[in-house]
Write a protein that holds these residues in place. Sequence first.
Motif, PDB file in Angstrom:
ATOM      1  N   MET A  20      -9.244   2.604   0.591  1.00 37.55           N
ATOM      2  CA  MET A  20      -7.237   2.522   0.992  1.00 37.55           C
ATOM      3  C   MET A  20      -7.008   0.962   1.285  1.00 37.55           C
ATOM      4  SD  MET A  20      -6.577   4.996  -1.127  1.00 37.55           S
ATOM      5  CE  MET A  20      -7.499   6.770  -1.500  1.00 37.55           C
ATOM      6  N   PRO A  56      -5.056   6.727   8.273  1.00 35.13           N
ATOM      7  CA  PRO A  56      -4.885   5.988   6.948  1.00 35.13           C
ATOM      8  C   PRO A  56      -3.901   5.182   6.562  1.00 35.13           C
ATOM      9  CG  PRO A  56      -4.899   9.121   7.672  1.00 35.13           C
ATOM     10  CD  PRO A  56      -4.759   7.989   9.103  1.00 35.13           C
ATOM     11  N   LEU A 115      -0.785   6.925   3.013  1.00 33.97           N
ATOM     12  CA  LEU A 115      -1.468   7.391   3.064  1.00 33.97           C
ATOM     13  C   LEU A 115      -0.907   8.875   4.061  1.00 33.97           C
ATOM     14  CD1 LEU A 115      -4.938   6.833   2.987  1.00 33.97           C
ATOM     15  CD2 LEU A 115      -3.596   7.370   1.389  1.00 33.97           C
ATOM     16  N   GLU A 116       0.097   8.415   5.222  1.00 30.75           N
ATOM     17  CA  GLU A 116      -0.207   9.793   5.999  1.00 30.75           C
ATOM     18  C   GLU A 116       1.704  10.439   4.522  1.00 30.75           C
ATOM     19  OE1 GLU A 116       0.888   7.224   9.435  1.00 30.75           O
ATOM     20  OE2 GLU A 116      -1.016   8.218   9.979  1.00 30.75           O
ATOM     21  N   THR A 137      -7.917  15.469   5.792  1.00 29.86           N
ATOM     22  CA  THR A 137      -9.193  14.044   5.827  1.00 29.86           C
ATOM     23  C   THR A 137     -10.076  15.051   6.834  1.00 29.86           C
ATOM     24  OG1 THR A 137     -10.665  12.091   5.580  1.00 29.86           O
ATOM     25  CG2 THR A 137      -8.441  13.057   7.493  1.00 29.86           C
ATOM     26  N   SER A 187      -6.959   0.637   4.993  1.00 30.57           N
ATOM     27  CA  SER A 187      -6.580   0.546   5.985  1.00 30.57           C
ATOM     28  C   SER A 187      -6.750  -0.063   7.181  1.00 30.57           C
ATOM     29  CB  SER A 187      -6.632   2.417   6.132  1.00 30.57           C
ATOM     30  OG  SER A 187      -5.796   3.098   5.585  1.00 30.57           O
ATOM     31  N   TRP A 246     -11.719   6.436   2.148  1.00 30.89           N
ATOM     32  CA  TRP A 246     -11.272   7.717   2.711  1.00 30.89           C
ATOM     33  C   TRP A 246     -12.003   8.699   1.129  1.00 30.89           C
ATOM     34  CZ3 TRP A 246      -8.703   8.645   7.388  1.00 30.89           C
ATOM     35  CH2 TRP A 246      -8.601   7.679   7.795  1.00 30.89           C
ATOM     36  N   ALA A 298       1.032   4.243  -3.235  1.00 28.31           N
ATOM     37  CA  ALA A 298       0.245   5.342  -2.759  1.00 28.31           C
ATOM     38  C   ALA A 298       1.381   6.007  -3.302  1.00 28.31           C
ATOM     39  CB  ALA A 298       0.236   5.568  -1.101  1.00 28.31           C
ATOM     40  N   ARG A 307       0.620  -1.085  -0.373  1.00 21.71           N
ATOM     41  CA  ARG A 307      -0.015  -0.001   0.607  1.00 21.71           C
ATOM     42  C   ARG A 307       1.185   1.184  -0.232  1.00 21.71           C
ATOM     43  NH1 ARG A 307      -3.086  -3.469   3.128  1.00 21.71           N
ATOM     44  NH2 ARG A 307      -2.392  -2.259   5.739  1.00 21.71           N
ATOM     45  N   THR A 345       1.255   9.603  -5.554  1.00 20.77           N
ATOM     46  CA  THR A 345       1.607  11.093  -5.549  1.00 20.77           C
ATOM     47  C   THR A 345       2.659  11.672  -6.309  1.00 20.77           C
ATOM     48  OG1 THR A 345       2.253  10.566  -2.838  1.00 20.77           O
ATOM     49  CG2 THR A 345       3.397  12.515  -3.442  1.00 20.77           C
ATOM     50  N   LEU A 347      -9.591  12.546   0.812  1.00 15.77           N
ATOM     51  CA  LEU A 347      -8.516  13.367   1.453  1.00 15.77           C
ATOM     52  C   LEU A 347      -8.813  14.796   0.363  1.00 15.77           C
ATOM     53  CD1 LEU A 347      -5.746  11.089   1.083  1.00 15.77           C
ATOM     54  CD2 LEU A 347      -6.532  11.357   2.870  1.00 15.77           C
TER      55      LEU A 347
END
Length: 249
Positions: free
Chosen positions: A173, A180, A184-185, A195, A175, A216, A152, A148, A156, A218
């Motif tokens: 996601m 997250p 994701l963080e 979020t 999670s 999620w 992510a 994951r 990005t 964001l």
Amino acid sequence: MLKVLTLNIAQGAPTLPVPLPFLLPRHRLLGHLDQMAGLLARENADVVALQEVDRAGLLSGKVDPLERLAERAGYAHVFHGPHLHLRGFCTRGTALLSHRPLAETASWRFEGVRPVDKGYVLAAVDLGGGRLVDVVSAHLDFSSEPRRQQQALRITEALQRRPRRPRVVMGDMNSRRGNPGVGLERMMETLSLHTHAPGGGEPTYKAHAPRLRLDWILASPELRFTRHHTLAEPVSDHLAVEAVLEWTG
């Protein structure tokens, strides 16, 4: 104002008692898709992010769930990314439905050592007045936090290559800890996303007795959450998540 919604549609089939579309009588499958479309039509979000979206293959009962949802819910603009394509059997991936035109579309299938249906689609949505927002529908791996994190990172990097503009990243996601997760963080930190409830929020899975927050929404700092909630109707094994975002300028 921008109203968005995300939903993992579980290939368009009810999860109980039959979780696979091709095992259902056609009238039952179409009836369930129409129930799902009714929810989308009622909420009338500007943009809808969908995951586990198959097209008209054997797995989907030779029904195109995306086409039916778009038609019955009144969405003129549709974009689908086929992350797993097995000729004649399935064409599964993520999708966007929109009342507004979708531009600069892109689709990416995450790498894997086995056939996977995880990936994302991305498009620019015109809010009017020359304001564009990049919107993502993503589906991350369910079994591996390191995987994951890599996925992510791919999202990005894709967003960083595009013109600088506000972004909304939505989806399943996976999670597992109610927050997250590391991947994701890191995305949120790099892209300055936020979020509604970073460390908690309402659970979305499984729909009939939700315990995990897998889904999620964001958003960039230019977009402020004025509303964020899950929808109670169990039209899938995930609950839909909806948010209203206000442009702060």
